[in-house]
Scaffold this active site. Structure first.
Site, PDB file in Angstrom:
ATOM      1  N   PRO A 199     -12.814  55.506  30.700  1.00  0.00           N
ATOM      2  CA  PRO A 199     -13.290  54.438  31.596  1.00  0.00           C
ATOM      3  C   PRO A 199     -12.654  54.600  32.967  1.00  0.00           C
ATOM      4  O   PRO A 199     -11.433  54.736  33.073  1.00  0.00           O
ATOM      5  CB  PRO A 199     -12.810  53.158  30.901  1.00  0.00           C
TER       6      PRO A 199
ATOM      7  N   VAL B 246     -13.014  52.939  36.988  1.00  0.00           N
ATOM      8  CA  VAL B 246     -13.631  51.979  37.895  1.00  0.00           C
ATOM      9  C   VAL B 246     -14.398  52.721  38.983  1.00  0.00           C
ATOM     10  O   VAL B 246     -13.905  53.694  39.560  1.00  0.00           O
ATOM     11  CB  VAL B 246     -12.556  51.060  38.523  1.00  0.00           C
TER      12      VAL B 246
ATOM     13  N   CYS C 122      -4.459  49.307  32.383  1.00  0.00           N
ATOM     14  CA  CYS C 122      -4.627  49.460  33.831  1.00  0.00           C
ATOM     15  C   CYS C 122      -3.499  48.761  34.580  1.00  0.00           C
ATOM     16  O   CYS C 122      -3.285  47.562  34.411  1.00  0.00           O
ATOM     17  CB  CYS C 122      -5.976  48.892  34.273  1.00  0.00           C
TER      18      CYS C 122
ATOM     19  N   LYS D 131      -7.240  50.436  24.861  1.00  0.00           N
ATOM     20  CA  LYS D 131      -6.599  51.517  25.617  1.00  0.00           C
ATOM     21  C   LYS D 131      -5.311  50.961  26.205  1.00  0.00           C
ATOM     22  O   LYS D 131      -5.323  49.960  26.931  1.00  0.00           O
ATOM     23  CB  LYS D 131      -7.526  52.014  26.720  1.00  0.00           C
TER      24      LYS D 131
ATOM     25  N   HIS E 288      -2.783  56.194  27.126  1.00  0.00           N
ATOM     26  CA  HIS E 288      -2.461  56.913  28.363  1.00  0.00           C
ATOM     27  C   HIS E 288      -0.960  57.191  28.320  1.00  0.00           C
ATOM     28  O   HIS E 288      -0.159  56.255  28.319  1.00  0.00           O
ATOM     29  CB  HIS E 288      -2.818  56.070  29.593  1.00  0.00           C
TER      30      HIS E 288
ATOM     31  N   GLY F  38      -4.566  61.134  29.897  1.00  0.00           N
ATOM     32  CA  GLY F  38      -3.569  61.352  30.949  1.00  0.00           C
ATOM     33  C   GLY F  38      -3.252  62.809  31.197  1.00  0.00           C
ATOM     34  O   GLY F  38      -2.288  63.126  31.902  1.00  0.00           O
ATOM     35  N   GLY F  39      -4.065  63.729  30.667  1.00  0.00           N
ATOM     36  CA  GLY F  39      -3.752  65.148  30.780  1.00  0.00           C
ATOM     37  C   GLY F  39      -4.395  65.887  31.932  1.00  0.00           C
ATOM     38  O   GLY F  39      -4.221  67.102  32.071  1.00  0.00           O
TER      39      GLY F  39
ATOM     40  N   ALA G 225     -10.256  61.657  32.253  1.00  0.00           N
ATOM     41  CA  ALA G 225     -10.605  60.818  33.399  1.00  0.00           C
ATOM     42  C   ALA G 225     -10.830  61.675  34.641  1.00  0.00           C
ATOM     43  O   ALA G 225     -11.940  62.124  34.918  1.00  0.00           O
ATOM     44  CB  ALA G 225      -9.522  59.773  33.640  1.00  0.00           C
ATOM     45  N   ARG G 226      -9.767  61.950  35.401  1.00  0.00           N
ATOM     46  CA  ARG G 226      -9.937  62.571  36.722  1.00  0.00           C
ATOM     47  C   ARG G 226     -10.546  63.967  36.673  1.00  0.00           C
ATOM     48  O   ARG G 226     -11.344  64.330  37.541  1.00  0.00           O
ATOM     49  CB  ARG G 226      -8.596  62.589  37.461  1.00  0.00           C
TER      50      ARG G 226
END
Length: 506
Positions: free
Chosen positions: A33, A35, A131, A170, A198, A230-231, A257-258
């Site tokens: 997820p 934002v 978050c 999460k 995370h 978080g990796g 995520a990123r």
């Protein structure tokens, strides 16, 4: 406790109940997820490239409980629409069995209300408990929940007992391993289907190393699937790195995520695709599903990253519409063709809907009229004429009920005057125009003037002129009084000055 990968969930499709397998959280590659990133185009693109499960961006419970569920037949989506007509959450059949709805909540009953609102259109429900951003924590949500295990337990237990779909959460890790293990064991007892972790503390940021050893300890302490997150910074640069991160964390699955935000083809087993191709595929989904251009632009900027200073990047940054974004990426013809198809579908659906409404609204007087302000004097409108007539006839003032059609976002207004309803059969671009059109229908039906320029002498204009003249006369009178008062004060001051000067000893 629930069994993973076992059981059936039900959803309804065109009146038929369809059973689908419950979502499994073991050995999965998952879009995290994010934002502003995890909207429908990104989720669908991640699925195309090989993601098994996709999470939507965190959506706040207070906003969601105000939404109504709308089936958008033009886009073939299900939309959850706020009172201001903004689409808060949009989904489609393509992702129904693999999208997890993530909410921000600090209230068990409100969380349950949201879950029940969306559960038939998603595969699972997740509560954000990790978050660290202020917009989440200031309401006691996100990472703020980590310091309130009782509330965590209450929210998750309420959801697990209250809905049929799997529930996950999460979290981030706590300052001590002992406290972290204690928390996840309490979470496990609520009956959740998985726990996403995370591997950073709430005060840590992406540049800090991810604590794989803590995720591994969590995986060993509980029996439910643990999803490592978080990796992106330390591990995941290409597809093969996903498995390396999973092994290092000893987790059941990996949530990205990123690395997925930068290039969603990170999920592609065969390797990364050229970025321009990825961006063009993203744009196709953004156009096809009417994604707001600001969100599309934001996501594309995240993909471009260091290329934002290139000519293409600067053009993207300057774009102020979806069409302009398409032109930057040589997709102008795609935009025109796709929007033409959607507009044709909307027009056809609108005509069908209008016919249905005409059959239903037998008590409403209708005409095909529009309000064109060029046909009226400045500051004079049909609504003003109708209100004035109602006052003279001693009727209650007109009542307007206006609705917006989700298909094309046009407006229609019904005005009630003396217990009779009137409306135009033509839909307008704004609420104000729709109300003026309804007023015209009423005035014309009753044979009353509506204030048009070609109607000759306009009594409302004359009334305005009289009011303006009276105002000017009153203003002049007030000015005269002020001048007179000013002279009197000056005279009084002068007299007082002479008086006081004579009293000063020489």
């Amino acid at each position: 406790m629930r069994q993973e990968c076992v059981g059936k969930n039900e959803h309804t499709t065109k009146g038929m109940t369809v059973n689908t397998p419950a979502l499994c959280f073991r050995s999965k590659k998952i879009l995290a997820p994010m934002v502003r990133v995890g909207t429908l185009p990104m989720r669908l693109l991640a699925l195309d490239f090989g993601a098994d499960i996709v999470y939507c961006e965190e959506l706040i419970d207070i906003k969601m409980v105000q939404c109504k569920r709308v089936v958008n037949e033009v886009l073939e989506t299900v939309d959850f629409v706020a009172p201001n007509e903004r689409v808060v959450f949009r989904t489609c059949v393509r992702e129904r069995d693999c999208v997890v709805f993530q909410m921000g909540s600090a209230d068990a009953e409100r969380a349950l209300a949201v879950a029940k609102l969306v559960e038939n259109d998603v595969a699972g429900i997740d509560v954000n408990m990790g978050c660290p951003k202020e917009y989440s924590t200031k309401g006691g949500m996100g990472a703020a929940l980590l310091s309130d295990p009782d509330k965590i337990e209450c929210i998750l237990s309420t959801l697990v007992k209250g809905i049929c779909k799997p529930v996950t959460c999460k979290i981030r890790i706590l300052p001590s391993l002992e406290d972290t293990i204690s928390l996840v064991k309490r979470i496990e007892k609520t009956g959740v289907a998985a726990i996403a972790v995370h591997g950073r503390k709430k005060e840590e940021r992406p540049q800090h190393p991810v604590h794989c050893e803590v995720i591994k300890a969590i995986s060993e302490a509980v029996s439910v699937p643990v999803i490592a997150n978080g990796g992106s910074h330390d591990f995941i640069k290409e597809y093969t790195d996903i498995e390396a991160f999973q092994q290092a964390a000893g987790a059941s699955s990996v949530m990205i995520a990123r690395a997925a935000m930068w290039n969603p083809s990170i999920f592609r087993r065969e390797g990364l695709c050229p970025l321009k191709e990825v961006m063009q595929e993203y744009i196709k989904y953004a156009v096809r599903y009417d994604n707001h251009y600001t969100n599309t632009k934001y996501c594309l900027c995240q993909m471009l990253r260091e290329q934002l200073e290139t000519t293409e990047g600067k053009k993207l940054h300057a774009a102020q519409s979806t069409q302009e974004i398409c032109e930057v990426f040589e997709m102008g013809s795609f935009y025109e063709e796709t929007t033409a198809i959607l507009e044709a579908k909307a027009s056809l659906k609108a005509k069908t809907q209008d016919k249905d409404e005409q059959m239903e609204d037998t008590d409403v007087i209708k005409m095909a009229v529009r309000f064109d302000k060029r046909e009226y004097p400045p500051q004079i409108t049909p609504k003003m004429y109708l209100l004035e007539w109602c006052r003279k006839a001693k009727h209650p003032q007109p009542v307007y009920e206006t609705v917006q059609r989700p298909l094309d976002k046009l407006f229609c207004s019904v005005v009630t005057v003396a217990e009779q309803k009137y409306r135009s059969t033509l839909w307008d671009k704004s609420k104000k125009l729709a109300e003026q059109a309804a007023a015209i229908v009423c005035l014309r039906t009753l044979g009353l003037p509506e204030g048009k320029l070609n109607e000759g002498e306009n009594h409302l204009i004359n009334k305005r002129k009289r009011e303006n003249q009276e105002f000017l006369n009153n203003k002049e009178h007030e000015d005269d009084l002020l001048v007179e008062a000013s002279h009197k004060r000056a005279h009084f001051t002068e007299g007082a000055s002479d008086s006081s000067s004579s009293e000063v000893p020489r």
